[in-house]
Design a protein around this motif. Structure first.
Motif, PDB file in Angstrom:
ATOM      1  N   ALA A  25      -9.660 -11.389   2.609  1.00 26.55           N
ATOM      2  CA  ALA A  25      -8.756 -10.456   1.930  1.00 26.55           C
ATOM      3  C   ALA A  25      -7.341 -11.023   1.873  1.00 26.55           C
ATOM      4  O   ALA A  25      -6.884 -11.697   2.792  1.00 26.55           O
ATOM      5  N   ARG A  26      -6.646 -10.730   0.803  1.00 20.49           N
ATOM      6  CA  ARG A  26      -5.278 -11.183   0.639  1.00 20.49           C
ATOM      7  C   ARG A  26      -4.285 -10.104   1.049  1.00 20.49           C
ATOM      8  O   ARG A  26      -3.154 -10.379   1.404  1.00 20.49           O
ATOM      9  N   LEU A  27      -4.709  -8.846   0.985  1.00 19.56           N
ATOM     10  CA  LEU A  27      -3.860  -7.719   1.360  1.00 19.56           C
ATOM     11  C   LEU A  27      -4.484  -6.990   2.550  1.00 19.56           C
ATOM     12  O   LEU A  27      -5.663  -6.659   2.526  1.00 19.56           O
ATOM     13  N   VAL A  28      -3.676  -6.732   3.564  1.00 15.48           N
ATOM     14  CA  VAL A  28      -4.149  -6.059   4.770  1.00 15.48           C
ATOM     15  C   VAL A  28      -3.324  -4.787   4.962  1.00 15.48           C
ATOM     16  O   VAL A  28      -2.099  -4.847   5.028  1.00 15.48           O
ATOM     17  N   PRO A  29      -3.971  -3.619   5.051  1.00 13.51           N
ATOM     18  CA  PRO A  29      -3.209  -2.379   5.235  1.00 13.51           C
ATOM     19  C   PRO A  29      -2.614  -2.279   6.639  1.00 13.51           C
ATOM     20  O   PRO A  29      -3.254  -2.636   7.619  1.00 13.51           O
ATOM     21  N   TYR A  30      -1.391  -1.787   6.690  1.00  9.61           N
ATOM     22  CA  TYR A  30      -0.669  -1.619   7.953  1.00  9.61           C
ATOM     23  C   TYR A  30      -0.064  -0.216   7.961  1.00  9.61           C
ATOM     24  O   TYR A  30       0.830   0.080   7.151  1.00  9.61           O
ATOM     25  N   LYS A  69       7.866  -0.545  -5.779  1.00  7.64           N
ATOM     26  CA  LYS A  69       7.849  -1.089  -7.136  1.00  7.64           C
ATOM     27  C   LYS A  69       6.765  -2.146  -7.288  1.00  7.64           C
ATOM     28  O   LYS A  69       6.150  -2.265  -8.344  1.00  7.64           O
ATOM     29  N   ARG A  70       6.525  -2.899  -6.233  1.00  7.32           N
ATOM     30  CA  ARG A  70       5.493  -3.938  -6.253  1.00  7.32           C
ATOM     31  C   ARG A  70       4.104  -3.385  -5.927  1.00  7.32           C
ATOM     32  O   ARG A  70       3.126  -4.133  -5.878  1.00  7.32           O
ATOM     33  N   LYS A  71       4.035  -2.068  -5.682  1.00  6.11           N
ATOM     34  CA  LYS A  71       2.783  -1.375  -5.347  1.00  6.11           C
ATOM     35  C   LYS A  71       2.147  -1.897  -4.055  1.00  6.11           C
ATOM     36  O   LYS A  71       0.927  -1.882  -3.883  1.00  6.11           O
ATOM     37  N   LEU A  72       3.003  -2.329  -3.121  1.00  6.71           N
ATOM     38  CA  LEU A  72       2.540  -2.807  -1.826  1.00  6.71           C
ATOM     39  C   LEU A  72       2.887  -1.841  -0.699  1.00  6.71           C
ATOM     40  O   LEU A  72       2.600  -2.115   0.456  1.00  6.71           O
ATOM     41  N   PHE A  73       3.499  -0.725  -1.043  1.00  9.38           N
ATOM     42  CA  PHE A  73       3.943   0.258  -0.051  1.00  9.38           C
ATOM     43  C   PHE A  73       3.679   1.639  -0.621  1.00  9.38           C
ATOM     44  O   PHE A  73       4.073   1.937  -1.756  1.00  9.38           O
ATOM     45  N   HIS A  74       2.980   2.458   0.148  1.00  5.10           N
ATOM     46  CA  HIS A  74       2.637   3.806  -0.306  1.00  5.10           C
ATOM     47  C   HIS A  74       3.015   4.796   0.780  1.00  5.10           C
ATOM     48  O   HIS A  74       2.593   4.654   1.929  1.00  5.10           O
ATOM     49  N   TRP A 111       1.605  -0.058   4.348  1.00  2.70           N
ATOM     50  CA  TRP A 111       2.144  -1.259   3.722  1.00  2.70           C
ATOM     51  C   TRP A 111       0.985  -2.216   3.545  1.00  2.70           C
ATOM     52  O   TRP A 111       0.255  -2.510   4.495  1.00  2.70           O
ATOM     53  N   LEU A 112       0.789  -2.673   2.331  1.00  2.91           N
ATOM     54  CA  LEU A 112      -0.246  -3.658   2.060  1.00  2.91           C
ATOM     55  C   LEU A 112       0.380  -5.030   2.243  1.00  2.91           C
ATOM     56  O   LEU A 112       1.036  -5.565   1.350  1.00  2.91           O
ATOM     57  N   ARG A 113       0.201  -5.562   3.432  1.00  4.09           N
ATOM     58  CA  ARG A 113       0.819  -6.841   3.800  1.00  4.09           C
ATOM     59  C   ARG A 113       0.079  -7.990   3.127  1.00  4.09           C
ATOM     60  O   ARG A 113      -1.145  -8.063   3.183  1.00  4.09           O
ATOM     61  N   GLN A 156      -2.314 -14.787   4.126  1.00  6.02           N
ATOM     62  CA  GLN A 156      -3.075 -15.940   3.649  1.00  6.02           C
ATOM     63  C   GLN A 156      -4.552 -15.691   3.917  1.00  6.02           C
ATOM     64  O   GLN A 156      -4.931 -15.358   5.047  1.00  6.02           O
ATOM     65  N   PRO A 157      -5.413 -15.827   2.906  1.00  3.89           N
ATOM     66  CA  PRO A 157      -6.846 -15.689   3.156  1.00  3.89           C
ATOM     67  C   PRO A 157      -7.313 -16.772   4.125  1.00  3.89           C
ATOM     68  O   PRO A 157      -6.780 -17.881   4.137  1.00  3.89           O
ATOM     69  N   SER A 158      -8.287 -16.426   4.942  1.00  5.93           N
ATOM     70  CA  SER A 158      -8.839 -17.395   5.880  1.00  5.93           C
ATOM     71  C   SER A 158     -10.364 -17.326   5.850  1.00  5.93           C
ATOM     72  O   SER A 158     -10.944 -16.441   5.222  1.00  5.93           O
ATOM     73  N   TYR A 159     -10.976 -18.214   6.572  1.00  7.24           N
ATOM     74  CA  TYR A 159     -12.434 -18.282   6.611  1.00  7.24           C
ATOM     75  C   TYR A 159     -13.043 -16.949   7.048  1.00  7.24           C
ATOM     76  O   TYR A 159     -13.982 -16.449   6.448  1.00  7.24           O
ATOM     77  N   ASN A 160     -12.500 -16.358   8.098  1.00  4.68           N
ATOM     78  CA  ASN A 160     -13.041 -15.109   8.620  1.00  4.68           C
ATOM     79  C   ASN A 160     -12.456 -13.869   7.957  1.00  4.68           C
ATOM     80  O   ASN A 160     -12.930 -12.770   8.197  1.00  4.68           O
ATOM     81  N   HIS A 161     -11.424 -14.048   7.175  1.00 10.46           N
ATOM     82  CA  HIS A 161     -10.750 -12.904   6.565  1.00 10.46           C
ATOM     83  C   HIS A 161     -10.317 -13.260   5.144  1.00 10.46           C
ATOM     84  O   HIS A 161      -9.192 -13.705   4.924  1.00 10.46           O
TER      85      HIS A 161
END
Length: 113
Positions: free
Chosen positions: A87-92, A52-57, A75-77, A80-85
């Motif tokens: 992105a806010r969503l990371v695929p798993y 429903k939140r479009k974070l899982f396909h 799962w789009l986890r 927290q964004p960081s200096y080296n990364h």
């Protein structure tokens, strides 16, 4: 006509995704039927909410006769964004499973692609 078809899962497919996840874990660990049921119900509830939140396909692969042959999910986890990364969503990738009778046909690769 292709031997297999892949499609995006909907909330109507949750049971098929849960069944394959359960089968995957049954092959890896020994749990009681009670533990299996608790885990399956928790996953079912979580997966519906994440869809429903479009974070899982989820993806379902079916054989010509319509039987589910394999499934897998991403799962789009939220992280927290960081200096080296930044992105806010990371695929798993998770819960990728092919029923034994359909193995060695590249279905897991099809799901990942």
């Amino acid at each position: 006509m292709p031997k297999f078809e892949i499609r995006k899962a909907t909330t109507k497919d949750i049971d098929a995704l849960v069944e394959r996840r359960r089968a995957m874990f049954d092959e890896m660990v020994d749990v009681t039927s009670e533990e299996r049921e608790i885990a399956s119900n928790s996953y079912r509830t979580w997966a519906k909410e994440m869809m429903k939140r479009k974070l899982f396909h989820g993806y379902i692969v079916t054989a010509k006769d319509g039987k589910v042959a394999a499934s897998g999910c991403v799962w789009l986890r939220e992280v927290q964004p960081s200096y080296n990364h930044p992105a806010r969503l990371v695929p798993y990738l998770m819960s990728i499973y092919t029923d034994p009778e359909f193995r060695r046909n590249g279905l897991a690769s099809l799901i990942v692609e």
